[in-house]
Design a protein around this motif. Sequence first.
Motif, mmCIF file in Angstrom:
data_model
loop_
_atom_site.group_PDB
_atom_site.id
_atom_site.type_symbol
_atom_site.label_atom_id
_atom_site.label_comp_id
_atom_site.label_asym_id
_atom_site.label_seq_id
_atom_site.Cartn_x
_atom_site.Cartn_y
_atom_site.Cartn_z
ATOM 1 N N THR A 187 42.355 39.000 29.779
ATOM 2 C CA THR A 187 42.946 38.297 30.912
ATOM 3 C C THR A 187 43.996 37.336 30.374
ATOM 4 O OG1 THR A 187 40.858 38.458 32.116
ATOM 5 C CG2 THR A 187 42.454 36.793 32.878
ATOM 6 N N LYS A 188 45.236 37.555 30.753
ATOM 7 C CA LYS A 188 46.332 36.702 30.282
ATOM 8 C C LYS A 188 46.299 35.376 31.021
ATOM 9 C CE LYS A 188 49.382 40.441 28.932
ATOM 10 N NZ LYS A 188 49.387 40.244 27.525
ATOM 11 N N LEU A 189 46.700 34.326 30.313
ATOM 12 C CA LEU A 189 46.797 32.995 30.897
ATOM 13 C C LEU A 189 48.256 32.552 30.825
ATOM 14 C CD1 LEU A 189 43.695 31.274 29.266
ATOM 15 C CD2 LEU A 189 43.883 32.222 31.558
ATOM 16 N N PRO A 190 48.720 31.809 31.832
ATOM 17 C CA PRO A 190 50.118 31.352 31.799
ATOM 18 C C PRO A 190 50.341 30.266 30.750
ATOM 19 C CG PRO A 190 48.984 30.451 33.717
ATOM 20 C CD PRO A 190 48.018 31.403 33.046
ATOM 21 N N HIS A 191 51.580 30.194 30.274
ATOM 22 C CA HIS A 191 52.033 29.133 29.364
ATOM 23 C C HIS A 191 51.272 29.098 28.043
ATOM 24 C CE1 HIS A 191 54.377 27.799 32.753
ATOM 25 N NE2 HIS A 191 53.279 27.658 33.471
ATOM 26 N N THR A 192 50.875 30.246 27.536
ATOM 27 C CA THR A 192 50.215 30.285 26.229
ATOM 28 C C THR A 192 51.223 30.742 25.177
ATOM 29 O OG1 THR A 192 49.438 32.540 26.625
ATOM 30 C CG2 THR A 192 47.908 30.758 27.156
ATOM 31 N N GLY B 254 45.261 36.178 25.434
ATOM 32 C CA GLY B 254 44.531 35.875 26.661
ATOM 33 C C GLY B 254 43.108 35.501 26.327
ATOM 34 N N VAL B 255 42.215 35.733 27.298
ATOM 35 C CA VAL B 255 40.809 35.416 27.104
ATOM 36 C C VAL B 255 39.944 36.634 27.409
ATOM 37 C CG1 VAL B 255 41.059 32.938 27.539
ATOM 38 C CG2 VAL B 255 40.605 34.476 29.447
ATOM 39 N N ASN C 38 35.701 37.783 28.227
ATOM 40 C CA ASN C 38 34.347 37.359 28.552
ATOM 41 C C ASN C 38 33.404 38.015 27.551
ATOM 42 O OD1 ASN C 38 31.780 36.948 29.590
ATOM 43 N ND2 ASN C 38 32.422 37.215 31.696
ATOM 44 N N VAL D 121 33.686 32.552 27.700
ATOM 45 C CA VAL D 121 35.094 32.930 27.699
ATOM 46 C C VAL D 121 35.700 32.466 26.380
ATOM 47 C CG1 VAL D 121 37.303 32.625 28.853
ATOM 48 C CG2 VAL D 121 35.207 32.779 30.203
ATOM 49 N N PRO E 57 39.136 32.708 23.564
ATOM 50 C CA PRO E 57 40.539 33.084 23.414
ATOM 51 C C PRO E 57 40.684 34.212 22.397
ATOM 52 C CG PRO E 57 40.098 31.086 22.178
ATOM 53 C CD PRO E 57 38.823 31.436 22.924
#
Length: 155
Positions: A42-47, A53-54, A56, A61, A63
């Motif tokens: 799961t991609k996260l913004p502003h990384t 992403g992260v 499970n 969770v 990185p």
Amino acid sequence: MLDANEGPTEAQFEFITFSAGNQSFCLEIMQIREIRRWTPVTKLPHTPDDVLGVMNLRGAVIPIFDLSARFGLGETPDNERNVVIVAAAGGTTIGLLVESVSEILSVAKSSIQETPDMKSDAARQAIVGVISVGESMVRVVNLDAVLDQEGGVAA
């Protein structure tokens, strides 16, 4: 019981060797929690670019870092052999995307040579030693330093 002519044997260190950026690296086996097949994250913004992403992991969770990108060796190309090494350092669990895992390497402490002075603090901190294996060199990764790089995970 030791023979009278034998001294105590030197302690052995065990490492898992892997490939990232077409280079050979290793981590101490005690830092590794598991090795998993690559699955989308799961991609996260502003990384940063090296944070994919992260994921499970049984309710936690974590990185996922592209280790090749983290070391400035380019992005890890998509490949069916890619794996995620789940590792822990300083109370933090992370995943490292690598091209492949090779073998378990058992070496004496005296076989681990210091990282040469490359005039780069980041290189000296991230790579704590090198091990000669045949005609090649395997770099010993300092997981704490990888996490402490700018954009890393706070422990």
